[in-house]
Design a protein around this motif. Structure first.
Motif, mmCIF file in Angstrom:
data_model
loop_
_atom_site.group_PDB
_atom_site.id
_atom_site.type_symbol
_atom_site.label_atom_id
_atom_site.label_comp_id
_atom_site.label_asym_id
_atom_site.label_seq_id
_atom_site.Cartn_x
_atom_site.Cartn_y
_atom_site.Cartn_z
ATOM 1 N N THR A 168 0.866 -1.131 0.001
ATOM 2 C CA THR A 168 -0.027 -0.013 -0.053
ATOM 3 C C THR A 168 0.908 1.321 0.109
ATOM 4 O O THR A 168 1.674 1.298 0.718
ATOM 5 N N VAL A 169 0.724 2.313 -0.642
ATOM 6 C CA VAL A 169 1.249 3.603 -0.906
ATOM 7 C C VAL A 169 0.557 4.480 0.042
ATOM 8 O O VAL A 169 -0.526 4.775 -0.178
ATOM 9 N N ILE A 170 1.217 5.070 0.961
ATOM 10 C CA ILE A 170 0.372 5.705 2.117
ATOM 11 C C ILE A 170 1.208 6.999 2.400
ATOM 12 O O ILE A 170 2.318 7.072 2.601
ATOM 13 N N ASP A 171 0.355 8.124 2.335
ATOM 14 C CA ASP A 171 0.450 9.353 3.145
ATOM 15 C C ASP A 171 -0.563 9.274 4.018
ATOM 16 O O ASP A 171 -0.893 8.550 4.998
ATOM 17 N N GLY A 172 -1.804 9.784 3.132
ATOM 18 C CA GLY A 172 -2.944 9.118 3.372
ATOM 19 C C GLY A 172 -2.870 7.878 2.221
ATOM 20 O O GLY A 172 -2.017 7.801 1.710
ATOM 21 N N TYR A 173 -4.067 7.262 2.193
ATOM 22 C CA TYR A 173 -4.045 6.246 0.855
ATOM 23 C C TYR A 173 -3.847 6.830 -0.224
ATOM 24 O O TYR A 173 -4.778 7.787 -0.766
ATOM 25 N N ILE A 174 -2.761 6.508 -1.268
ATOM 26 C CA ILE A 174 -2.574 7.393 -2.544
ATOM 27 C C ILE A 174 -3.114 6.495 -3.798
ATOM 28 O O ILE A 174 -2.772 5.392 -4.042
ATOM 29 N N GLU A 175 -4.034 6.949 -4.266
ATOM 30 C CA GLU A 175 -4.635 6.505 -5.633
ATOM 31 C C GLU A 175 -4.240 7.176 -6.809
ATOM 32 O O GLU A 175 -3.828 8.150 -6.831
ATOM 33 N N GLY A 176 -3.770 6.187 -7.831
ATOM 34 C CA GLY A 176 -3.111 6.863 -8.937
ATOM 35 C C GLY A 176 -1.737 6.910 -9.044
ATOM 36 O O GLY A 176 -1.202 7.582 -9.917
#
Length: 612
Positions: free
Chosen positions: A44-52
């Motif tokens: 999961t790509v996170i700062d908040g959840y990153i879409e795109g």
């Protein structure tokens, strides 16, 4: 918290040099602690959840997602899955290229561009790819730029960020509800965005990650360095209480802002009018209480203009006991002539902690052997919060100046548990509205709580997580907020709030609960709760020995809030003592003058600075 009512240098890298910088495993330890994997990688790509976000396994170790490498795009939950086939992931990195068209779940459906953010790149060790975050990016960067093992890099990063040593940087901190890590990650994301935005035009995708890491390292290495020292013959206009025992100077030091920029912050430095003892003086970093959030409200500015400072006698007492005192103005407050830019993140834990810890670094660099290296933090109200935050960043101070040896903190009526306090005040306001005889008490609580809330909300505007004022305040307080909060200092703004409440109180049918001020439901909304919780002090084991001083008659920092803080600190294993004073004189500001409280402070300082 109120004190009475309350050119970056860049260089071209050859293909070989790029590969060396971006290959994981620098320092002999690799980038991750896990074993090599084949088949699929997911995370999961996170700062908040990153879409795109474009995510790839960087097979050729050039720091970019290239044609032919396993690649995926994150979904609305930030998730990705890479088909790595028979490729061994050992020593490789997962790259997340985040364009400004991507969406962060913290931004309510907006693209980064629409939310005022910019494109940036993150990374994680492929063997620890369950999450790709700003923190994992720093760990990968330290492995490369500092030639460290992954384990050492992880420890250094956690220490410099003021995070507990047992923090798992490879955990989904959003799902875990870890507000402290969330807050830290947001500020790091802002730093990465700013650093990438500042890269030279023409930087290629293959150069971006390496240069981004070098930029971040350059900013980190500069933290605490002295940027400027005032050449004014009388830079502070010391009040008599201080001028009789001290000489004063003003300097600016470098620190990272809450928004990820490298900024100047100012601090006043007070030195005893005596010869340094053998080995040098100990240092106290003193945090002031709330003076406002406008740049011009800084103590160094107002003392220069008026010759007055409400903490003069407290600081003079420390100097008389043979201590040097450095008092930071905090981020965003201070003279523009010293390179300060406006924007004060009120009660932001990271900002406050860095302001305090890096002021100690600056003082030590200026005074060298005149200071022993022993140092402590101390403060009142907002400064009490800063004293505890400074303790949390003591590791950063030592990294920047190894001769510094942190001893402990004194937090007097420290701001903490803001949400609890506001909820408690709201309950009291409601109860007082049932009986006209209690209206005066209720209106006082209305003034205090709205004063708090206004500065907190205004402070968030200088952070990556701004709150919307119209969501938090009703019509009357919103009008005061919009007109006054960013320009008026403490006394004037408190008067403006009082005037608004007073004008309402004389209308027909008015009750304390009827004043259209802070909206209690909004204070408990998820986004507000997340911001408040991420800035709570004492949520990790603090180094040194801490003393908390609290008065029973304090209606600004409530005793119940301080007891909750104490319980939290004890549960985290901090060495902490409460000095509680049950007296009508032990108000928010009055507790500073209670003899028993003064004795407790003196004894604690002596015990810290005489301990071996």
């Amino acid at each position: 918290m109120p004190t009475h009512i309350l050119k970056l240098h860049t260089f071209a890298l050859s293909t070989i040099a790029v590969a060396m910088l971006t290959a994981c495993g620098g320092g002999g330890g690799g980038s991750g602690g896990g074993s090599a994997k084949t088949g699929f990688l997911s995370g999961t790509v996170i700062d908040g959840y990153i879409e795109g976000a474009k995510v790839c396994l960087d097979v050729n170790s050039n720091g970019a997602c290239d044609t032919g490498e396993p690649t995926a795009t994150t979904d609305s939950g930030g998730k990705y899955k890479l088909d790595t086939g028979s490729i061994s992931t050992s020593g490789l990195t997962v790259i997340a290229e985040i364009p400004d068209t991507a969406k962060d779940s913290d931004d309510n459906g907006l693209t980064l561009l629409a939310a005022g953010k910019s494109a940036y790149t993150m990374a994680a060790p492929a063997t620890e790819s369950s999450v790709v975050t700003p923190i994992t990016t720093l760990i990968v960067g330290k492995v490369k730029t500092d030639n460290l093992s992954a384990a050492t890099a992880k420890g250094r990063v956690l220490e410099e960020l003021g995070l507990a040593s047992d923090t798992n940087p490879y955990e989904d901190h959003v799902a875990a509800g870890n507000s402290i890590v969330q807050g830290t990650a947001r500020q790091l994301a802002a730093q990465l965005q700013q650093a990438q935005k500042n890269l030279p035009a023409g930087t290629t995708p293959q150069e971006r990650l390496a240069k981004l890491q070098e930029a971040v390292k350059a900013m980190q290495d500069a933290a605490g360095s002295v940027a400027l020292k005032s050449q004014d013959a009388d830079p502070l206009n010391l009040p008599l209480t201080l001028s009789t025992v001290a000489t004063g100077s003003l300097f600016a030091y470098k620190m990272p802002s809450a928004m990820g920029k490298q900024i100047n912050a100012t601090a006043m430095l007070f030195t005893p009018k005596s010869v340094p003892p053998p080995g040098g003086w100990p240092l106290v970093v003193f945090g002031h209480g709330t003076v406002g959030v406008a740049q011009s409200c800084a103590p160094s500015v107002t003392m220069k203009a008026t010759g007055n400072w409400e903490y003069a006698s407290v600081v003079a007492s420390l100097l008389s006991q043979g201590m040097v005192v450095v008092a930071p103005d905090y981020e965003g407050m201070g003279s523009s002539a010293m390179g300060v830019e406006a924007g004060h993140p009120y009660l932001d834990l990271g900002s406050a902690g860095r302001s305090m810890a890096l002021a100690a670094v600056g003082a030590k660099k200026l005074m060298t052997t005149q200071l022993s290296g022993a140092w402590a933090t101390m403060g009142h109200s907002q400064g009490g919060h800063a004293a505890l935050a400074g303790a949390q960043f003591a590791g950063l101070a030592k990294k920047q100046e190894p001769s510094l040896n942190y001893k402990g903190a004194i937090a007097i009526a420290p701001a903490s548990n803001l949400q609890m306090s506001l909820n408690t005040m709201w309950s009291g306001i409601q109860a007082s509205s049932l009986n006209p005889a209690s209206y005066a008490t209720g209106y006082n609580a209305v003034e205090i709580s709205n004063f708090y809330a206004a500065y907190v909300v205004k402070g968030t505007q200088s952070t990556p997580a701004p709150l919307t004022p119209s969501d938090v305040f009703g019509a009357r307080m919103l009008a005061v907020y919009n007109a006054k909060v960013g320009t008026e200092c403490f006394s004037s703004f408190s008067s403006s709030v009082s005037t608004s409440v007073g004008q309402y109180a004389v209308t027909n049918g008015a009750t304390p609960a009827g004043y259209t001020g802070f909206i209690n439901a909004a204070i408990n909304a998820t986004n507000v709760t997340r911001v408040l919780n991420s800035n709570e002090p004492g949520q990790m084991k603090l180094p040194g020995n801490t003393l908390i001083v609290q008065g029973s008659a304090d209606t600004t920092v409530l005793p119940s809030s301080t007891r909750a803080l104490l319980a939290t600190m004890q549960s985290k294993g901090s060495q902490v003592t409460l000095s509680y004073h049950d007296s009508v004189a032990a108000t928010h500001g009055g507790v500073l003058a209670v003899p028993a409280a003064q004795a407790a402070v003196t004894n604690h300082l002596n015990s810290m600075f005489t301990a071996h």
